[in-house]
Scaffold this motif. Structure first.
Motif, short mmCIF file in Angstrom:
data_model
loop_
_atom_site.label_atom_id
_atom_site.label_comp_id
_atom_site.label_asym_id
_atom_site.label_seq_id
_atom_site.Cartn_x
_atom_site.Cartn_y
_atom_site.Cartn_z
N PRO A 189 -12.28 -19.96 -40.48
CA PRO A 189 -13.23 -19.17 -40.36
C PRO A 189 -13.99 -19.60 -38.82
O PRO A 189 -14.54 -18.85 -37.97
N ASN A 214 -14.65 -16.89 -35.88
CA ASN A 214 -15.92 -16.77 -35.06
C ASN A 214 -15.70 -16.84 -33.75
O ASN A 214 -16.40 -16.22 -32.86
N ASP A 272 -17.75 -12.52 -40.64
CA ASP A 272 -17.50 -13.98 -40.91
C ASP A 272 -17.57 -14.03 -42.58
O ASP A 272 -17.14 -14.80 -43.04
N SER A 307 -14.87 -15.19 -45.05
CA SER A 307 -15.43 -16.53 -46.04
C SER A 307 -14.94 -16.01 -47.35
O SER A 307 -14.40 -16.88 -48.19
N SER A 313 -21.69 -18.60 -45.37
CA SER A 313 -20.49 -18.20 -44.54
C SER A 313 -19.88 -19.70 -44.26
O SER A 313 -20.55 -20.80 -44.34
N VAL A 321 -18.18 -20.34 -41.89
CA VAL A 321 -18.30 -20.86 -40.46
C VAL A 321 -19.32 -21.80 -40.32
O VAL A 321 -20.57 -21.36 -40.40
#
Length: 358
Positions: A143, A147, A163, A167, A305, A307
């Motif tokens: 992820p 991003n 994102d 996820s 997320s 990220v």
């Protein structure tokens, strides 16, 4: 003796509630008391689950351990997430992974190796755990790379999902892989890993085990609310970043029961169980707890997320996987290897201490 101590420590539950609702104590004291209460309650859930597993056999017992083993971490993260602190939840996930794999495993190896030249364990089980750790690194990196790709000039329009949507997809895959791992270790290849189990006799009745699990889970929910509500003020009073508290304090509090169990088994020269507890707990956080948080967060209105907001998280997880893989590869450990793990954990702790909010 241990039961008496644990029963006495349960006083942290009424003390924390009294500090909050009767005394109106400063947030720092409420936070400390609530964190200690969660740690004690997590140990009671672990003991009750262990007793329950002894009654139903290794296969179902393994499933119960997975189901109840991370209740404290999951509930605590959900309340922090409900308060809108998604970055702190990411920090807690990171802290749980590196805490059990570096601090917990390192401490156990030092304790077990203090009176022995070396300790050995099943290299096949260690190989499977190392492989799953590498999978964790890849799943956590994907992820973030996605991003980063979206932020490159001219490439943002080529991304078809957000994102959060990525996820969710990653979480579904991780949960599927963990279920496959359970089938592999508990059903199809149960004979290979049967030596990793610790046979024993249940001392608690079925009703007592279930009652302890339910009562401790309810109590953890109350304590988790106190922790999440006092987190920001505690960080400000102590002049610490909330992310540091997430990585070090919250990351360890939900797994403290595993840390004590690992230290005990290392003292008894059962390093196979130590590795399964420490590394297995980290894998469970990444493959079960984190995906569940991502999925549940959508229904809570605070989408989480994968990220990670701080690249140091990813470096810590990747570094943990590499060093654990290197140490577990030969099927034996010495006290100095445990000291190396503790040293790396301290270095990561210092890094997070000197890093402000992302």
């Amino acid at each position: 003796m241990k039961t008496v101590v644990l029963s006495f420590l349960l006083l942290c539950v009424p003390i924390s509630l009294g500090l909050k609702y009767l005394v109106g104590a400063p947030s720092v004291w409420i936070f400390i008391a609530a964190v200690m209460a969660v740690a004690v309650l997590a140990e009671w859930i672990r003991r009750a689950t262990e007793q329950l597993a002894e009654r139903v056999g290794p296969a179902i017992g393994g499933l119960l351990t997975v189901s109840f083993g991370s209740i404290a971490e999951l509930v605590l993260a959900l309340f922090v997430l409900a308060s809108g602190e998604t970055a702190v939840v990411q920090a807690q996930i990171t802290g749980s992974i590196i805490g059990t794999s570096l601090f917990g495993l390192g401490l156990a190896i030092v304790i077990g190796g203090a009176t022995r030249e070396r300790q050995s364990f099943n290299p096949r089980r260690a190989g499977l755990l190392s492989t799953l750790l590498i999978l964790v690194v890849i799943a956590m990196l994907l992820p973030a790379v996605f991003n980063y790709t979206g932020q490159i000039a001219g490439h943002g329009r080529e991304l078809r999902v957000t994102d959060e949507e990525l996820s969710l997809s990653v979480s579904a895959v991780l949960l599927s892989l963990y279920m496959a791992n359970l089938i592999y270790t508990l059903i199809t290849h149960r004979d290979v890993f049967s030596a990793e189990t610790s046979p024993g006799k249940a001392d608690w009745s079925l009703m007592r085990s279930l009652a302890v699990i339910i009562a401790a889970t309810v109590a953890i929910a109350f304590e988790a609310e106190l922790v999440s509500g006092s987190l920001s003020e505690t960080a400000a009073k102590l002049q610490l970043s909330p992310l540091f508290l997430g990585v070090i304090v919250l990351g360890l509090v939900g797994t403290v029961a595993d840390l004590f169990a690992a230290a005990w088994f290392a003292h008894k020269d059962k390093m196979g169980l130590v590795l399964s507890i420490c590394v297995g707990s980290a894998i469970q956080v990444a493959l079960v707890v984190a995906p569940l948080l991502v999925i549940i967060s959508w229904f809570m209105g605070h989408p989480l997320s994968l990220v990670f907001s701080n690249p140091l998280y990813l470096f810590a997880i990747a570094g943990t996987a590499l060093i654990v893989n290197a140490i577990a590869r030969d099927g034996e450990t010495t006290w100095f290897e445990g000291l190396l793990l503790l040293g790396v954990y301290v270095l990561f702790g210092l890094s997070f201490f000197f890093t402000g909010p992302a």
